[in-house]
Scaffold this active site. Structure first.
Site, PDB file in Angstrom:
ATOM      1  N   CYS A 141      44.851  32.996  16.774  1.00 16.44           N
ATOM      2  CA  CYS A 141      44.499  32.211  17.957  1.00 16.44           C
ATOM      3  C   CYS A 141      43.457  31.183  17.582  1.00 16.44           C
ATOM      4  O   CYS A 141      42.976  31.128  16.447  1.00 16.44           O
ATOM      5  CB  CYS A 141      43.982  33.110  19.076  1.00 16.44           C
ATOM      6  N   CYS A 146      40.200  32.419  16.086  1.00 20.20           N
ATOM      7  CA  CYS A 146      40.269  32.709  14.650  1.00 20.20           C
ATOM      8  C   CYS A 146      40.023  31.439  13.851  1.00 20.20           C
ATOM      9  O   CYS A 146      39.275  31.430  12.860  1.00 20.20           O
ATOM     10  CB  CYS A 146      41.641  33.279  14.278  1.00 20.20           C
ATOM     11  N   ASP A 196      54.504  -9.114   8.262  1.00 18.79           N
ATOM     12  CA  ASP A 196      54.699  -9.997   7.124  1.00 18.79           C
ATOM     13  C   ASP A 196      56.169 -10.414   7.130  1.00 18.79           C
ATOM     14  O   ASP A 196      57.004  -9.737   7.733  1.00 18.79           O
ATOM     15  CB  ASP A 196      54.357  -9.236   5.837  1.00 18.79           C
ATOM     16  N   ASP A 236      54.516  -5.099   2.984  1.00 20.62           N
ATOM     17  CA  ASP A 236      55.208  -4.404   1.899  1.00 20.62           C
ATOM     18  C   ASP A 236      54.302  -3.476   1.106  1.00 20.62           C
ATOM     19  O   ASP A 236      54.744  -2.829   0.161  1.00 20.62           O
ATOM     20  CB  ASP A 236      55.903  -5.403   0.964  1.00 20.62           C
ATOM     21  N   ASP A 285      49.961  -7.155   0.563  1.00 19.28           N
ATOM     22  CA  ASP A 285      49.530  -7.092   1.963  1.00 19.28           C
ATOM     23  C   ASP A 285      48.462  -6.018   2.175  1.00 19.28           C
ATOM     24  O   ASP A 285      48.074  -5.757   3.319  1.00 19.28           O
ATOM     25  CB  ASP A 285      50.731  -6.788   2.873  1.00 19.28           C
TER      26      ASP A 285
END
Length: 777
Positions: free
Chosen positions: A24, A27, A441, A639, A643
């Site tokens: 849970c 924990c 781009d 790409d 870029d």
């Protein structure tokens, strides 16, 4: 432990520990606090859905000490071997299933003996005449004890130590609830005189059925979480276990994990490639849909690259291994998905603050409910107090709260991988939801990045084929993108390149060469003017080419203007549909490109993009993105190479990649299939994921807000009924299952969107324009 670094991992990196016993959110909080309190750790992320702890360390040689911190918090841990692709089981609940079946088998007689008389009054008399009610209670005691000591012992093994440590969690609540019901019923069975008159009822069936229903819930939850990890499982299982290796002309089988770079491997028709490599013999087709989402097989021949896990078609092939083990494309995809799944979203900070006080608050509410019934409840007050206390302890469910976010991220990351959308950072899904401006781009993003010579207009006195032969000869040894376009154009017309005796590259301008004894100059208008070439005869066709989204290149032969060529990059199949879809949803779409302004504007008109920034260098792109961010969050799609500055500057960087370029570090999101439509799909996945998270959190919190008061007895004044502990257990088990099941709906996101290019027929593409112009080549 004596070995502080069993795997000899290098320093300054991220370690992944498999943690067992997390049941849970409490924990998770215990392990998280244990790790956060260590000076050895730079950062830690504990994940309930994946049962892992991802730890950033300054010195990986202390991995065993980190493991001891987790063990000290009460949970078993093991360091995952770096680069090892683990294959999650589709049914991770085998242990819960076995425990549930045994518990159900033992609890069934208890339930029948106790509840049968309530359902069928005659059954109560049958038990009295045959077994006797006292013997019936003893039988229920024995069977319930076996349930708690056998299938239910896991709750006590985890819950009791947590109580003594002052950090109670879900198992602690189950322990207290079942123990209270069992202890009260034991006293009522063997020492009823200790209880007030009329209060000697037994609740063995509640204690037994609680264990059965919770184990059922955890089994179903584990199965569902196994389905949530199915995307990774399918990727891992695609890599074959063995391969056929050629050594000194002898072919034999070898384990895939033993393959080394430069090994020669033989691939039969219909087999999957075991590692990344390059073909050396044979031609055929490879199905790479598992990497790129592209359903059409890709033609492969000598020199072409292939990826592990992709499927060979009907040809026998020989390949040379280049990347093996954790360096293969499929292994890096799995790593990216696992890292995304381990990411914590900002929204989880609120959940953590609530969970930190949740279990202590439940204990206080349970105690308050019991006391209220003791002092103000009707007779038998002790029985009512016990039922209310146990019901509150059992119905409270931090499990659903802890699972609400990580299990959704787990499913979304896996679904993204199936669609070719790789999340380097899981929180990119949350940030992508708020993006309103998408910057693209052009070259390599909206276009394929492979220019073609689509038009060639010659000056008076020059023939096209002659000029093309001279151009091909000049570009024969050039590595520029233009060279490939010219060579392909010459090859298409069956023209052999001229004899190149001398070639000089002119960076940023073009080249000059001596071909077939003639001096050839190829390049920009500025280059021609600097050489004194008169281009007046070529300006008209050059303007026509530029107006059709085509760039131009001039050719001079022996100091005379010979021709102007049109260079056009081809639109990716779904670029138009991607832009159209984003704009129809009210998004702002911008093109940022280093291409010349006339060509960029023509391409933008073709795509329906009104806002264009042309002739921008990589640094300028970043500045444009920074300016656009003043109006709101921005995503940049590029790409992933030149870029990179703009990708880093954007709120969300989306990197386009090829199927073998999945490990790029440029973006927050990587589109492995290189399909612009995946930007739209990624946005839809983001919206669906965040909506799913909100639904899960609303259910998890709403469930407790509504049902804890019911368990305390809030409806008793109106209905005269209290909530049975068994029903409380059923509701608690169901809450976690519903959260996981809701997250699994994300596996359907993206249906109907693919990289197949099926929408290409709905618009006039640059390829269509190029085909029309190419008549003159």
């Amino acid at each position: 432990m004596t070995d502080s670094n069993p795997t000899n991992v290098p320093s300054n990196k991220t370690l992944v520990f498999d943690v067992s016993g997390l049941s849970c959110a409490s924990c998770v909080g215990r392990v998280q606090r244990a790790l956060d309190g260590s000076d050895l750790i730079l950062g830690a992320r504990v994940n309930l859905a994946t049962q892992t702890a991802v730890v950033d360390v300054s010195d990986a040689n202390h991995s065993s000490m980190i493991e001891e911190l987790i063990v000290g918090a009460g949970y078993a841990a093991s360091l995952r071997v770096e680069g090892e692709m683990t294959s999650p089981s589709p049914d991770q609940g085998g242990a819960y299933r076995s425990a549930f079946l045994w518990a159900a088998l033992l609890a069934a007689p208890v339930f029948i003996l106790e509840m049968g008389g309530h359902l069928f009054p005659s059954f109560h008399h049958i038990i009295g005449r045959s077994l006797g009610h006292d013997n019936s209670r003893v039988i229920q005691f024995v069977l319930t004890f076996l349930v708690l000591a056998g299938p239910g012992r896991g709750f006590f093994r985890s819950g009791i130590p947590a109580l003594f440590k002052g950090a109670p969690e879900m198992n602690s609540l189950v322990c207290l609830g079942t123990s209270a019901a069992f202890a009260y019923s034991t006293v009522a069975t063997f020492a009823p005189q200790w209880l007030p008159a009329g209060s000697d009822n037994v609740y063995f069936e509640s204690a037994a059925v609680i264990v059965v229903l919770i184990l059922l819930g955890r089994w179903l939850e584990a199965r569902a979480k196994g389905q949530a990890g199915a995307a990774i499982m399918r990727l891992v299982n695609l890599q074959p276990a063995v391969a056929r290796i050629e050594v000194d002309g002898v072919i034999s089988e070898i384990a895939t994990r033993a393959i080394l770079p430069d090994d020669m491997l033989h691939i039969r028709p219909g087999e999957r490639f075991p590692v990344d490599g390059a073909l050396t013999r044979g031609t055929g087709y490879a199905d790479e849909s598992m990497l790129t989402g592209e359903p059409m097989p890709v033609e492969k021949g000598p020199g072409d690259t292939v990826s592990a896990g992709t499927l060979n078609g009907t040809s026998a092939l020989v390949m040379r291994a280049t990347r093996v083990g954790r360096d293969t494309a499929i292994a890096r995809i799995v790593k990216l998905v696992e890292e995304a799944q381990a990411t914590r979203l900002p929204i989880e900070n609120l959940v953590d603050r609530i969970i930190r006080v949740f279990v202590p608050a439940v204990l206080a509410l349970a105690l308050s409910a019991g006391l209220a019934w003791l002092f103000f409840g009707p007779d038998p007050v002790l029985s009512h107090a016990l039922v209310a206390t146990v019901s509150v302890l059992i119905i409270a469910c931090p499990c659903a709260m802890g699972l609400a976010v990580p299990v959704t991220i787990m499913v979304a990351s896996g679904r993204g991988a199936e669609l070719g959308i790789l999340l380097r950072k899981g929180d990119a899904l949350q940030r992508l939801e708020h993006i309103r401006t998408f910057c693209f781009d052009k070259t390599g993003t909206l276009t394929a990045g492979r220019p073609e010579l689509v038009g060639l207009s010659t000056a008076t006195g020059f023939e096209r084929d002659t000029v093309l032969r001279l151009m091909a000869g000049a570009e024969l040894n050039s590595e520029h993108l233009l060279a490939g376009a010219i060579m392909r154009a010459a090859q298409d017309r069956g023209i052999e390149p001229g004899l190149n005796l001398d070639m000089e590259s002119l960076p940023g301008a073009g080249l000059r060469a001596l071909v077939d004894g003639r001096r050839v100059l190829i390049g920009t208008e500025a280059l021609m003017k600097s050489e004194g070439i008169d281009l007046s005869d070529l300006y008209a066709p050059a303007r026509d080419f530029t107006g059709e989204a085509q760039s131009v290149v001039y050719v001079a032969v022996d100091k005379k203007a010979a021709a102007v060529g049109a260079i056009a990059d081809q639109l990716r199949p779904d670029s138009y549909e991607a832009v159209k879809s984003l704009k129809s949803d009210g998004m702002r779409v911008v093109m940022i490109t280093g291409d010349a302004k006339p060509a960029a504007m023509a391409m933008a008109r073709l795509l329906g993009i009104e806002e264009v920034y042309a002739e921008t260098l990589p640094g300028d792109k970043s500045a444009v993105v920074k300016t656009l961010r003043q109006d709101g969050p921005v995503a940049f799609i590029g790409d992933g190479i030149n870029d990179a500055p703009a990708l880093a500057q954007a709120d969300v960087g989306i990197a386009m990649a090829g199927g073998n370029d999945v490990a790029t570090e440029a973006g927050d999101v990587i589109l492995a299939n290189g399909d612009p439509m995946s930007v739209v799909t990624a946005r839809k996945l983001s919206y669906a994921t965040m909506r799913n998270i909100r639904q899960n959190l609303a259910w998890a919190f709403g469930y407790n807000i509504l049902l804890i008061p019911v368990a305390m007895g809030a409806l008793y004044p109106f209905t005269g009924q209290v909530l049975s502990p068994a029903l409380a257990a059923g509701a608690m088990a169901l809450s976690s299952v519903l959260v996981v099941s809701n997250a699994l709906r994300l596996r359907r996101v993206g249906t109907g969107y693919s990289a197949s290019g099926k929408s290409a027929s709905r618009y006039v593409s640059a390829r269509d324009l190029a085909t029309e112009a190419k008549v003159g080549v």
